[in-house]
Structure formats: C-alpha cells, structure tokens
Motif scaffolding. Sequence first.
Motif, short mmCIF file in Angstrom:
data_model
loop_
_atom_site.label_atom_id
_atom_site.label_comp_id
_atom_site.label_asym_id
_atom_site.label_seq_id
_atom_site.Cartn_x
_atom_site.Cartn_y
_atom_site.Cartn_z
N VAL A 94 -23.95 -14.63 -88.09
CA VAL A 94 -22.83 -14.58 -88.07
C VAL A 94 -22.40 -15.58 -87.29
N LEU A 95 -22.59 -15.28 -85.12
CA LEU A 95 -22.71 -16.49 -84.84
C LEU A 95 -23.19 -17.86 -85.09
N ARG A 96 -24.18 -18.07 -85.72
CA ARG A 96 -25.02 -19.33 -86.16
C ARG A 96 -23.87 -20.29 -87.50
N GLU A 97 -23.50 -18.55 -87.99
CA GLU A 97 -22.35 -19.38 -89.07
C GLU A 97 -21.69 -19.66 -88.92
N ALA A 98 -20.53 -19.60 -87.84
CA ALA A 98 -19.67 -19.69 -87.13
C ALA A 98 -19.84 -21.07 -86.73
N GLN A 99 -20.79 -21.25 -85.86
CA GLN A 99 -20.96 -22.03 -85.49
C GLN A 99 -21.22 -23.33 -86.20
N GLN A 100 -21.53 -23.27 -87.15
CA GLN A 100 -22.08 -24.07 -88.63
C GLN A 100 -20.16 -24.96 -88.76
N VAL A 101 -19.42 -23.57 -89.11
CA VAL A 101 -18.06 -24.07 -89.61
C VAL A 101 -17.31 -25.03 -88.94
N PHE A 102 -17.67 -24.38 -87.13
CA PHE A 102 -16.25 -25.15 -86.21
C PHE A 102 -17.68 -26.25 -85.27
N LEU A 103 -18.54 -26.61 -85.52
CA LEU A 103 -19.24 -27.39 -84.47
C LEU A 103 -18.83 -28.43 -83.94
N ASP A 104 -17.61 -29.12 -84.61
CA ASP A 104 -16.97 -30.09 -84.04
C ASP A 104 -16.27 -29.47 -82.33
N ALA A 105 -15.73 -28.57 -82.21
CA ALA A 105 -14.82 -27.32 -81.68
C ALA A 105 -15.90 -27.30 -80.60
N LEU A 106 -16.84 -26.33 -81.34
CA LEU A 106 -17.62 -25.97 -80.44
C LEU A 106 -18.19 -26.82 -78.90
N THR A 107 -19.28 -28.18 -80.18
CA THR A 107 -19.37 -29.47 -79.62
C THR A 107 -18.64 -29.66 -78.40
N ARG A 108 -16.79 -30.00 -78.50
CA ARG A 108 -16.40 -31.13 -78.07
C ARG A 108 -16.42 -29.73 -76.47
N THR A 109 -16.61 -28.32 -76.78
CA THR A 109 -16.29 -27.34 -75.93
C THR A 109 -17.61 -27.63 -75.07
N ALA A 110 -18.41 -27.28 -75.27
CA ALA A 110 -19.61 -27.65 -74.60
C ALA A 110 -19.94 -28.88 -73.29
N GLU A 111 -18.84 -30.10 -73.82
CA GLU A 111 -18.95 -31.04 -73.51
C GLU A 111 -18.23 -31.11 -71.54
N SER A 112 -17.86 -29.64 -71.99
CA SER A 112 -16.46 -29.57 -70.66
C SER A 112 -17.75 -28.89 -69.73
N ARG A 113 -18.71 -30.00 -68.57
CA ARG A 113 -18.86 -29.35 -67.50
C ARG A 113 -18.40 -28.70 -66.54
N PHE A 114 -16.87 -28.61 -66.30
CA PHE A 114 -15.87 -27.31 -65.59
C PHE A 114 -15.14 -27.16 -66.93
N ARG A 115 -14.54 -25.77 -65.76
CA ARG A 115 -14.14 -25.17 -66.33
C ARG A 115 -12.24 -25.84 -66.93
N GLY A 116 -11.27 -25.64 -67.90
CA GLY A 116 -10.05 -26.69 -67.82
C GLY A 116 -10.53 -28.36 -68.23
N ARG A 117 -11.55 -28.58 -68.08
CA ARG A 117 -11.86 -30.09 -67.48
C ARG A 117 -11.85 -31.07 -68.97
N GLY A 118 -11.75 -30.06 -70.25
CA GLY A 118 -11.94 -30.58 -71.80
C GLY A 118 -10.42 -30.80 -72.42
N PRO A 119 -10.47 -31.54 -72.96
CA PRO A 119 -9.27 -31.28 -74.34
C PRO A 119 -8.60 -29.70 -74.98
N SER A 120 -9.69 -29.35 -74.80
CA SER A 120 -9.72 -27.64 -75.70
C SER A 120 -11.13 -27.07 -75.33
N GLU A 121 -10.70 -25.84 -75.42
CA GLU A 121 -11.96 -25.54 -75.01
C GLU A 121 -11.73 -24.10 -75.65
N VAL A 122 -13.13 -23.21 -76.44
CA VAL A 122 -13.14 -22.51 -77.61
C VAL A 122 -13.71 -21.09 -76.31
#
Length: 817
Positions: free
Chosen positions: A462-490
């Motif tokens: 189910v974790l992998r399924e949710a990743q497929q569904v929310f891939l864009d949001a999770l990828t944007r989260t991964a791009e924030s190397r330090f907490r709070g730097r990204g516009p939105s983090e999951v």
Amino acid sequence: MPPPQSRAADSHHDEYERDEDDSGDAQEPLLPRFRFATASEGNKARRRRRWAERAALLASGALVVVGLVTVSAWMLSGGQRAGLAAAQVAPPSDGPASLATSSPPSRPSFAQQFLHNASFVNEGVVPFPSSLYSPVYRPRPLEHTLTTLSFASSPRCLERYIATGEVCSSFNGRWADEATRPKVDAIWTWVNGSSAELLTRWREAAAAEETRGRGRRLRRWLGRKVGALRRRLGEAAVARHFREHDELRFSVRSVLQSLGSATLSTLHLVVGDSPLCSPADRLLVDSGVPPLRGQQSVRAAQIPQWLDLPSVEFSEPSLGSPAQSPRLLVHPHSEVFKAGSTGDEVEARSWLQRVTPSFNSLAIESQLANIPSTAQVAVYLNDDFFLHRPFALADMASPLSGPVLRLQRDLLVRGVPPDDTHDDPEGEWRGLGYSAFLLDERFGKRARPYLVHVAKTVSLPVLREAQQVFLDALTRTAESRFRGRGPSEVQTLFLVSHYTIEKHREALLWSFLVARCDTDRSATYVSDERRALLAALGYNFDSPDADRRLVVNRPSRRSLLSLAEQHARVGLPNPRETTLDFSSHDGYAFFGLEGTGDIPVQPIWPSFRSDTTRAMSSSDPAPAVCTFDLTTCFGDAFLSPASDSVISVSETLARVAYKYPQCGDCLITLLVGKSGAAGLEAFLPADVDKEADEGRWDAELEASVQAVGLEETSWQAIDFSRGLEGTTGPSLRAKCAALIHRYSYTLGSSPAAFEAIRSGGDSLSSKLGGIDAAFVALNDDVASSSEGVLEDVDARMGAWFEKTWPVASPWERAEET
C-alpha cells in the motif's frame, strides 16, 4: 520527527534557525539547522556561538575524516583494484532491487569486498560506485498485501471470510508452526549529522586543490592533519565516539528482543551518502583504474561505528536472497531516492546530485517505498523509538485483519492548502496539514486523527501504491534537503496510514454502488437497478409516501471477538500488548468522529460490539446512530421511478462518498448492520457464476491483485464506473472481496511513554527507571551545553540502555576494553 541524529545534531527543528542565504545547494555548508535561535543576541555574539559549535562538531566528527582517508588508502591499494573493475561489469539497476534473485552475484562489488576485508576497522563509511543504482523511478506492479496474500490461492475462502467473517476449515492451524508465520521488516533512517559539514568541506577542498593542480599537496596535507588528529584525540576519543550516541544500537536491540528473530525478516537501515570524490576529481582513485560505468565517482555511505562490517550487508541490485534471517541491510540515499519527475537517466542523476545527501526526515521518509523488500509489512522507527515489552506478530499486523494502526482520537489534523499555511516550516504540523489536504482532495474533506508518536506499522504494497498516486507530491518532498525548505512537504507515514483507511471505505462503497448495483456494467443506473439498490437499503422505490430519511440503528457486531477466536484457530497468538479497538470488518473507523446533523458524535471508535449489559429485543431496539437522507445522498431524479434521466454510476458514488461524506459514512453503517453479526455480505454482488456453475469451485483460482481509482489525485476527476474488468479468473464477487481485504486494518492502543530528556542527575535515572510501557520514545531536549551535564546524561542513558537491553545484536562489533 527529523532523521535520527547524534547529540550534536539535536533533532528538534523548531528550536533552531538557518542562515537566510542558505539556498539548499548540494555544496552548501551543512550546519545551519544545528544553530540555536537566540533572538536577543547580536550578530557578533551569534557568530561566536556558531564558531564554538563548529569547533565542537569538528572534534566529535574528526574520526569521519580518518575514516575517509582510510577508505581512500584502501581503495588505492592494488589488492582492491579487482573490486573496482568488477563494479564496472554490472549494469546499473533499472529500478528497485529485488531480494528474491535466484543466486548471489558472481563477483562481489568493491563495497562487498570492503565490508568483508578483515583488515579494515569500521570508521563510519562504506565506499560504493555511484553507478550502482539507477535514480529513475519505475513503479512496481501492484502487489498483494499481507491479507490478500494469505488467501491468494483460495479466492473462495477469501470471499467467504469477507462475506460472513468465517475462516475456512482448511486454515485451521495454518500458522501454528512459528516457522510458517508471516514475517515483518523493520526500517530505521539514520543520518550522521555531526559529520555533514566535514564531508562537504572535505569535498570542496579536494575540488579546489584539484582545480589548482595540487593533488599531491592535498594528499600530504590530509595525511598531516589526520596524523595530528589521531595524536590529539587518542584512543579515549575512539571509545567516546563509539559509545556516545547509541540510541540506534539499542533501538535495534529492543526490536530484536521484543519481536524475536522468528517474526523479523530484514532490518533496513537507510543512511546518508556523499561523493568520496567529485566526478571531476580523480585524486583518490588510482589513474590505472578504468572509469566506472556512468559517473566516474565513488560515494561513501555513512554507517554507525558500532556495526561489525562483515556481518552487515550492503544493498545492491544483484544481491541474492539471504541464507538466514533476520539480516541487517544498509541502504544509501543513492539507492532509495528516485526522480519521479523524469524518466531520463542523465536528468535523474542530476536530480539525485541536487537532493542528496538529505538531512530532512520528511524527504527520506517520502522515498521509503523504494526500499527493496519482499515483505508485506514493516515497522518504521526513528532511532529514539524503542519496543519495551515482548510483542506478538498480531501486535503489529495480522494476515486476517491487516496492519495495526495507532491513532490519537482526541487530536485531529485538518487539511491546509500549502499556500495558506502559517505553521512553523520546521515543525511537524505544516507537513501534517499538507498531507491532510492531499487526502481531502482525493477522499473528501474531514478531520483526521494524529498518529501516536511511537513505532508505526505500514503495509509496504500500500505504501508503494500510495507513492504511485501521490508521486509528484512525494518527489517534491524529496527535493527539500533540509526540513521546511520546500514549499510543501508530506508526512508520509500519516498520509499512507490514512490512505489505507480511506481506500477501505472507498472499496466498500465501490463494491456496493458499482459492482453490486450496476449489474449490467453500463456505467449508468437504469430504473430496475435503482429499484434494487434502494430496496437493499430498505426503501420502497415505488411508494411515493415512503419516508426518504432512513433511521439507522446501531449494529450489533462481534468482529473483534471473532478475530480473537480466529487467531486461535489458525495458530496465531493474539496481541500481547495491544487492545484492538476497531476492525475494518465493521466498516469505517471515523464514523461519528466529529459528528454532523445526521451523525451524532460517537464517543469511541465504532466497534459496534454487542451490548451484554442488557437484553436486546424487538421492544427494546438499538439506539439510532445516524440518519440516511436519500434526497441529499442520491438526488430527486434517482428516487423517481418515472425519471428517464441518465444516472451516472461514477457521479453517484462521488456524490455519496465525497461530495456529502456523511452519506457514505451512514450508508456503510447501514449496510454493516444489514450484514449481520459478522462479515460484509450486504456490500458484495451476488455470485451469479456460482449459482450457474457449482462445478467451477472444484478448482481453485489464483486471486489477483485488485485496485480501483488510482489514476488521479482528485475524486472529481476519477471515473469510478471502471475497475475490476475482465471475465477470467475469480468472480466479480471474489474480486470485490479481494479489493476490500487489500486495505484491511485494525485500530489498536498500547501502553506508550514519551519522555523528554532535559537534564541529568538522579531525576533522569528515576524517570528512565520508572518507564513501564510497551512503546517508548525518548527525545533529547537537553538545552545545557555543559560538557559535565552532557556526559552525565550520556552515562545515565547508557546505563539504562544496557540494563534494559543487555543482549547485543548479531551485527555489533566487539567493544574493545
């Protein structure tokens, strides 16, 4: 929670500040998040404090430099050149590695050789070629969850279990032998934050020296510095570095002691990694060694220094199946971070270079779905989480009822659009609000309970399924190397836990409104189909005077009691430290959580257990729990026998489930009551095939993975009339049973302790000694910078750790005396 850190890298982000000009580039200094925020001090005083902290970090992390140079020397030795050459032969991975390969690699990579080199002492790093992993995200096919896998070879028994709550007699004693029981994985994330700036400065210095053509001078300089550090720090520093920050070591011990080796499959340790030399810098790689495939660089994965290298496995695409379990598998960020925004290998590698190493726990957790694992369930822990009592498998998950989720009913999270948030960017509520917003967009707006701050159970499929569904949001989260730097983090664990609950609700409504009531699969309701649907709810379609508000009485159910009996029948011990408060076999967990005009607030989870304190009779009916308003939920056209309007199945489901969520909640409770004391019969379509051909059941059919509504992140955009198509395999009824059981879960409560460590002394010893809970979380909130205070805290925590979990794990190196 942020990623586990050493004490110098304290984990409470909301107590720290960052440099305003710190842009998050991969070459930035990595210390800003460890700097205390003191609004009243001036710039000079603040700079003095920062330099003092940097000096402390240099002292505590000096051995990392020692380790890097030792690794470099090892790599330069002629005896290891074969390992480097071998690494070039293996092609890069095309996706998540599989642990189920038929045989181990024919030639080990130099990372494996490094781990098994008896002459090497763990200095905190493991080298590996940057080309070992592909950073391109490639989704796996949908996989069976623990619950559906348990019934995969018997769709008939699965259908019976979902319809009636009864387990086939063929399952009696199925898991009585401990060796046959399902196993779970355990996952930790760990980043050695105290060495981060050292690694970055070292890389930058190497690149600068190479640019000026002074490679030999740099090596001589490093040699002198390392020698001086060794002489200055001496053996006492080695022991102190080895023992000071041992939360992870004892967290691992606690899991082994509580769950036991028979319940555990693989222990995954996700660690940071950095370039050992940049692609342009060949100073530390002998010029006689041919270039590595892909990038001409070597990376160093950071590992805890208490690990015994030969006992550790480094995850690689060609890694074979383990000879025995449990095993400890190390995963660098380079393996688990995948670029979901591009399929191009070059672009993905550029993305990976920008986002790693990551020091943001939310970013790391967003990529946990990419861990190669064949397990169906994992327990996720921060390094300051501990299991404090013996557990059974059913404390975490059951093949009959799914993962056990622990939610805090009295602390609700509401969705907040990322543009509207005003929460502290480094605190957890910003990520929670954004995750709840994503769930609102997909499943309708509602408040959602907070996850209890303890180890969390997650279904990996189910974790992998949710990743497929929310891939864009999770990828944007991964791009924030330090907490709070990204516009939105999951907050990934929050998202996936609630995704499981909402998908089960959706599966129930889909099975009834689509599979059962759209009998001709035309995607529209004809008059007869509407008549049958309403009759199933207890409404006379042809009676104009019938009340369009159906009062739903409290169901009388025995699902939780039956689950305990079924565990005994199939040979599974019941939970030892968990009270099961709700089973998804009774519908929707959040029924009556807040209350609406038609659904009064329910004081507890809706277990609907039979009331044994008073006799129930026709003259003493169960109390009403909700009112189903047919006009609101279906509309006038749906309720009119003479209507020739085209009634869309998909729009009807969206209206009932998400536009008016109270309708879906009440409808589920109504149908749960009509299903009897157990099972979900009222949701399932009739099995026409079985009635027509009883002989079909003589041969078992393999159950396939079932899912619907995965194509969009907004409920308004999904065509719910589609799904479970196909005429081969099990019947539509059996497919619905598999769909429902895929997202099964239970809600449980366990004794838990959350302790903030603020000072030492006898009070700390007394606090730790008084802990008597199944789950424990320890937060280092020590504000003092006094070395004496910190040493006292270390000593008292270390003494409690050793007393509580005295047995070393199989992966610990022998401590020198």
